[in-house]
Every structure is written in C-alpha cells, then in structure tokens.
Design an enzyme around this catalytic site. Structure first.
Site, PDB file in Angstrom:
ATOM      1  CG  ASP A   1      -0.723 -15.726  43.544  1.00 24.51           C
ATOM      2  OD1 ASP A   1      -1.286 -16.298  42.586  1.00 24.51           O
ATOM      3  OD2 ASP A   1      -0.131 -14.621  43.428  1.00 24.51           O
TER       4      ASP A   1
ATOM      5  CE1 TYR B   1       4.765 -11.104  41.339  1.00 21.52           C
ATOM      6  CE2 TYR B   1       3.994 -12.947  42.650  1.00 21.52           C
ATOM      7  CZ  TYR B   1       3.740 -11.841  41.876  1.00 21.52           C
ATOM      8  OH  TYR B   1       2.431 -11.470  41.646  1.00 21.52           O
TER       9      TYR B   1
ATOM     10  CD  GLN C   1      -3.371 -13.040  41.270  1.00 23.07           C
ATOM     11  OE1 GLN C   1      -2.434 -12.390  41.700  1.00 23.07           O
ATOM     12  NE2 GLN C   1      -3.310 -14.360  41.151  1.00 23.07           N
TER      13      GLN C   1
ATOM     14  CB  CYS D   1      -3.915  -1.250  49.972  1.00 21.35           C
ATOM     15  SG  CYS D   1      -3.800  -0.019  48.676  1.00 21.35           S
TER      16      CYS D   1
ATOM     17  NE  ARG E   1       5.911  -1.414  50.859  1.00 20.55           N
ATOM     18  CZ  ARG E   1       5.936  -2.276  51.875  1.00 20.55           C
ATOM     19  NH1 ARG E   1       4.834  -2.518  52.564  1.00 20.55           N
ATOM     20  NH2 ARG E   1       7.060  -2.891  52.209  1.00 20.55           N
TER      21      ARG E   1
ATOM     22  N   GLY F   1      -0.152 -10.743  51.184  1.00 21.19           N
ATOM     23  CA  GLY F   1       1.299 -10.892  51.104  1.00 21.19           C
ATOM     24  C   GLY F   1       1.919 -10.856  52.488  1.00 21.19           C
TER      25      GLY F   1
ATOM     26  NE  ARG G   1       8.613  -7.994  53.462  1.00 23.02           N
ATOM     27  CZ  ARG G   1       9.292  -7.110  52.758  1.00 23.02           C
ATOM     28  NH1 ARG G   1      10.249  -7.501  51.952  1.00 23.02           N
ATOM     29  NH2 ARG G   1       9.000  -5.828  52.847  1.00 23.02           N
TER      30      ARG G   1
ATOM     31  CD  GLN H   1       4.887  -9.517  57.583  1.00 27.09           C
ATOM     32  OE1 GLN H   1       5.031 -10.362  56.711  1.00 27.09           O
ATOM     33  NE2 GLN H   1       5.253  -8.257  57.418  1.00 27.09           N
TER      34      GLN H   1
HETATM   35  P1  NAP Z   1      -0.539  -6.885  50.198  1.00 27.13           P
HETATM   36  O1  NAP Z   1      -0.982  -8.246  50.501  1.00 27.13           O
HETATM   37  O2  NAP Z   1      -1.570  -5.846  50.019  1.00 27.13           O
HETATM   38  O3  NAP Z   1       0.482  -6.350  51.295  1.00 27.13           O
HETATM   39  C1  NAP Z   1       1.593  -7.122  51.658  1.00 27.13           C
HETATM   40  C2  NAP Z   1       2.418  -6.390  52.698  1.00 27.13           C
HETATM   41  O4  NAP Z   1       1.642  -6.059  53.829  1.00 27.13           O
HETATM   42  C3  NAP Z   1       3.502  -7.303  53.251  1.00 27.13           C
HETATM   43  O5  NAP Z   1       4.608  -7.433  52.401  1.00 27.13           O
HETATM   44  C4  NAP Z   1       3.819  -6.629  54.559  1.00 27.13           C
HETATM   45  O6  NAP Z   1       4.690  -5.529  54.302  1.00 27.13           O
HETATM   46  C5  NAP Z   1       2.450  -6.108  54.981  1.00 27.13           C
HETATM   47  N1  NAP Z   1       1.853  -7.031  55.969  1.00 27.13           N
HETATM   48  C6  NAP Z   1       1.360  -8.277  55.768  1.00 27.13           C
HETATM   49  N2  NAP Z   1       0.922  -8.822  56.918  1.00 27.13           N
HETATM   50  C7  NAP Z   1       1.141  -7.890  57.863  1.00 27.13           C
HETATM   51  C8  NAP Z   1       0.907  -7.861  59.263  1.00 27.13           C
HETATM   52  N3  NAP Z   1       0.355  -8.887  59.917  1.00 27.13           N
HETATM   53  N4  NAP Z   1       1.252  -6.736  59.927  1.00 27.13           N
HETATM   54  C9  NAP Z   1       1.802  -5.691  59.289  1.00 27.13           C
HETATM   55  N5  NAP Z   1       2.060  -5.665  57.970  1.00 27.13           N
HETATM   56  C10 NAP Z   1       1.731  -6.755  57.266  1.00 27.13           C
HETATM   57  O7  NAP Z   1       0.385  -6.794  48.902  1.00 27.13           O
HETATM   58  P2  NAP Z   1       0.931  -7.731  47.801  1.00 27.13           P
HETATM   59  O8  NAP Z   1       1.929  -8.694  48.360  1.00 27.13           O
HETATM   60  O9  NAP Z   1       1.332  -6.833  46.697  1.00 27.13           O
HETATM   61  O10 NAP Z   1      -0.304  -8.556  47.281  1.00 27.13           O
HETATM   62  C11 NAP Z   1      -0.561  -9.861  47.709  1.00 27.13           C
HETATM   63  C12 NAP Z   1      -0.193 -10.858  46.636  1.00 27.13           C
HETATM   64  O11 NAP Z   1      -0.999 -10.658  45.468  1.00 27.13           O
HETATM   65  C13 NAP Z   1       1.242 -10.782  46.098  1.00 27.13           C
HETATM   66  O12 NAP Z   1       2.177 -11.321  47.002  1.00 27.13           O
HETATM   67  C14 NAP Z   1       1.088 -11.557  44.834  1.00 27.13           C
HETATM   68  O13 NAP Z   1       1.044 -12.942  45.099  1.00 27.13           O
HETATM   69  C15 NAP Z   1      -0.268 -11.057  44.329  1.00 27.13           C
HETATM   70  N6  NAP Z   1      -0.152  -9.919  43.379  1.00 27.13           N
HETATM   71  C16 NAP Z   1      -0.480 -10.165  42.081  1.00 27.13           C
HETATM   72  C17 NAP Z   1      -0.379  -9.156  41.141  1.00 27.13           C
HETATM   73  C18 NAP Z   1      -0.772  -9.445  39.712  1.00 27.13           C
HETATM   74  O14 NAP Z   1      -0.488  -8.641  38.818  1.00 27.13           O
HETATM   75  N7  NAP Z   1      -1.423 -10.555  39.456  1.00 27.13           N
HETATM   76  C19 NAP Z   1       0.046  -7.872  41.516  1.00 27.13           C
HETATM   77  C20 NAP Z   1       0.348  -7.648  42.859  1.00 27.13           C
HETATM   78  C21 NAP Z   1       0.246  -8.678  43.778  1.00 27.13           C
HETATM   79  P3  NAP Z   1       6.093  -5.399  55.089  1.00 27.13           P
HETATM   80  O15 NAP Z   1       6.648  -6.800  55.158  1.00 27.13           O
HETATM   81  O16 NAP Z   1       6.910  -4.460  54.315  1.00 27.13           O
HETATM   82  O17 NAP Z   1       5.711  -4.867  56.442  1.00 27.13           O
END
Ligand code: NAP
Length: 331
Positions: free
Chosen positions: A54, A59, A175, A207, A227, A279, A281, A285
């Site tokens: 996604d 972005y 979504q 989250c 954050r 998410g 990067r 992870q």
């Molecule tokens: P998320 O998936 O809730 O959290 C992502 C963060 O969690 C990563 O950047 C990383 O932070 C941490 N993480 C991931 N795997 C980990 C691991 N194994 N161990 C420790 N920390 C870990 O947040 P999100 O990226 O906001 O949401 C996921 C996706 O949803 C986005 O990338 C995007 O594609 C989509 N999204 C869509 C909307 C919309 O409006 N449609 C809004 C928000 C998000 P660190 O790298 O800083 O440690």
C-alpha cells in the site's frame, strides 16, 4: 506457515491479509527514510509471501511510489499494488481534491512512478465534500474500464459517503484506521463493509508503532516524525497506552507465546473482512510476519483484551489529528 489471503473483486490473484504500508518509506512525517533499506524491506516482504503493498502519492510527494516501483521491478506480476489519489500538495500544504480532472492527471503520474501499466487497487485517500462523490466515482470507473486500474476503493469514508460513491462505480474496498486502540469503525464502517461485501484495509495496525512493543516512556522521535504531535504519544496519556501494551504483551506471551505486535495484527484479522496494513521500513522489522498466521485468539481472550484496555486507557483518543483539510475557496 500459510499466509491467509482475501479475494478483492477485479484483482486476479489472492491478496495476502497483511499488507506492507509504505508511508514511512516516503520519509515525510516519519523523520526521513533510507532508500536502500526501504527497497530491501519491500523485496523482503514479497519474499516472505506478503504480496500487497500500500502506498500513496502524498507519501514523500511521490517518493514512496517511486521506491515501490523500483523495488518491484522484475516481480511486479506477483504483487498487488494499492495506491491512492485525491490529496494535493502545494509547498507542503496538503488539501483534498477528488475532482475528475485531478484524478485523470494523478493516475498517469502514479503509473509512471510505480513503473507499471496498471494499478490493482486505486483508492480515494480522503473524502472531498467539495466535489460530488458521483463525479469522483465516475472518473474512477472510466479508468477501470480503460484497464488502468483493476479495482476501486475509498479511504476514510463514512457509510453515507460510500453509498453516494457506490451509485456511480463498483466499490470493493474501504481503507480505515483500525487497531486495538482505534476502534471507531466498529460502530459504522465495519458493519457496513460486512453487509456490502467490502474488504476493509485496516491502517495503522500497530497504531504507529505503539503496539510494536518497542516504545518506552523515554522514546523520542526526530525530524518531522508525526508522533511528536500524535496525542497518544503525549504524557500522561502515553503512559496509559504503554501500560496497556505491557498488559497485552504479558497476555500474548503467557497464553500464546507470541509478541504483542503479533497479537495486535492477529486481532485485526479476527474482526471481520479485514486486511491489516503494517508499516515497516527496515528488513529487521519484518520477522514478526511469520508470527501472525496459524493461530487464533480465543473468544475469552478477546474479552480479556477489552477489559485490559478499559482498565489502563482512561483517556482514549482517536486518530483524527491526521485528517487533512478541505480546500478553501479562492477569494
Ligand atoms: P503502523 O503500521 O501502525 O506503524 C508503523 C510503525 O511501527 C513503523 O514505521 C515502525 O516505526 C513500527 N514498527 C513496524 N514494525 C515493527 C517491528 N517489527 N518492531 C518495532 N517497531 C515496528 O503505522 P502506519 O505506517 O501509519 O500505518 C500502516 C500503513 O497504513 C501506512 O504505511 C499506510 O500505507 C497506511 N495508512 C493509510 C492512511 C490513510 O489515510 N488511508 C493513514 C495512515 C496510514 P519505527 O520505524 O519508527 O520504529
């Protein structure tokens, strides 16, 4: 380990029920990105059997899509690209724009950046109430008929907005924000999706890392990391959420031998026709992907989880701080 999949109407291959979210890979609002690590993360995700990626133009203002395009060269046919449109940026000032003219331009830009001839799932990023929903939907339906996109989705829409939209285009996915701490869609979007046969792409499954198990009260964020301003990450509320994570970690470890991260993603997958967007990067992870499938949280433990959340999170708050504004009419 077998990865669970979902069918999304119009997409010819089964879609993994976990998808890689690439917002942080764009760098913007996540304190920057390392492109080599990003490419290795995307390729590593595909190697682990996750085929859904996604992304969105906003972005990193094209950067995330460009990196996804580079990473998927040579393996595109095994993957499912979900991207979005209808946010514009003028000097970093983000506003919604889902006019037909904007969509016609954006699809060409995204196809070029993604190095592909089709987008599997094309989603309206945020509802733009200054444009009739039927206009937005009809523009997307034209692209679908042209074969530039295979399936149509929306994001952050209410059921009423989806009803209006679906009168002019076949809607297959929505979504929305959804994770253990952000449960708003249980009141409306989730039952609507079940009723209409839509797939729910749950974003922020961790989250924004709060449910990863990595956060401590001393954790700090750098650069433009969102954050810094996210109300969940401000004390004293941050402490409440961290206490809940500790309690969930203990439950996950003692009952299932799993991490809290795996529990959080598993929980999303048990709530309905969901796909969890996670998410990441950095390749390190991704290891936890293998922990997510092949087990089930019991009904009794789902209740225990709710009780733990109620006990620790006294001042819950939603993800509304992320919503971009509408365009203001020109004077
Ligand atoms: P998320 O998936 O809730 O959290 C992502 C963060 O969690 C990563 O950047 C990383 O932070 C941490 N993480 C991931 N795997 C980990 C691991 N194994 N161990 C420790 N920390 C870990 O947040 P999100 O990226 O906001 O949401 C996921 C996706 O949803 C986005 O990338 C995007 O594609 C989509 N999204 C869509 C909307 C919309 O409006 N449609 C809004 C928000 C998000 P660190 O790298 O800083 O440690």
């Amino acid at each position: 380990m077998t990865i669970q999949t979902a069918e999304i109407k119009g997409i010819p291959i089964p879609v993994s029920r976990v998808g890689l979210g690439t917002w942080a890979i764009g760098g913007w609002m996540w304190g920057g990105a390392d492109d080599q690590a990003s490419i290795a993360t995307i390729r590593g995700t595909i190697e682990r059997g996750i085929n859904l990626i996604d992304t969105a133009p906003v972005y990193g203002f094209g950067h995330s899509e460009e990196i996804v395009g580079r990473a998927l060269e040579g393996i595109r046919d095994r993957t499912v690209i979900a991207t979005k449109m209808a946010l514009q940026w003028d000097g970093g000032n983000i506003t919604r724009n889902s006019s037909a003219a904007r969509i016609r331009q954006e699809v060409e830009d995204s196809l070029r950046r993604l190095r592909t001839d089709r987008i599997d799932l094309y989603q309206v990023h945020w509802p733009d109430t200054t444009v009739p929903f039927e206009e937005t939907a009809a523009a997307l339906e034209t692209l679908r008929r042209q074969g530039k996109i295979l399936a149509i989705g929306v994001s952050n829409y209410t059921p009423a907005q989806m009803d209006a939209f679906a009168s002019a285009a076949p809607l297959v996915a929505v979504q929305s924000p959804y994770n253990l701490f952000e449960r708003g869609i249980e009141a409306d979007v989730l039952p609507y999706a079940r009723d209409k046969g839509l797939v729910v792409l749950a974003y922020g499954a961790l989250c924004r890392g709060l449910l990863s198990g990595r956060m401590r009260s001393t954790t700090t964020f750098s650069g433009d990391d969102l954050r810094k301003a996210d109300p969940k990450f401000q004390q004293p509320r941050f402490g409440e959420y961290l206490a809940a994570v500790d309690a969930l970690s203990e439950l996950a470890r003692e009952t299932y031998g799993k991490s809290v991260l795996a529990l959080a993603v598993r929980w999303v997958l048990q709530q309905g026709p969901t796909i969890a967007l996670w998410g990441a990067r950095r390749p390190d992870q991704l290891a936890a992907i293998d922990e997510v499938f092949g087990w089930t949280i019991s009904t009794a433990d789902l209740d225990r989880i709710d009780a733990l959340l109620g006990q620790h999170v006294r001042h819950p708050i939603g993800p509304e701080f992320m919503a971009p504004p509408l365009r203001t009419p020109k004077a």
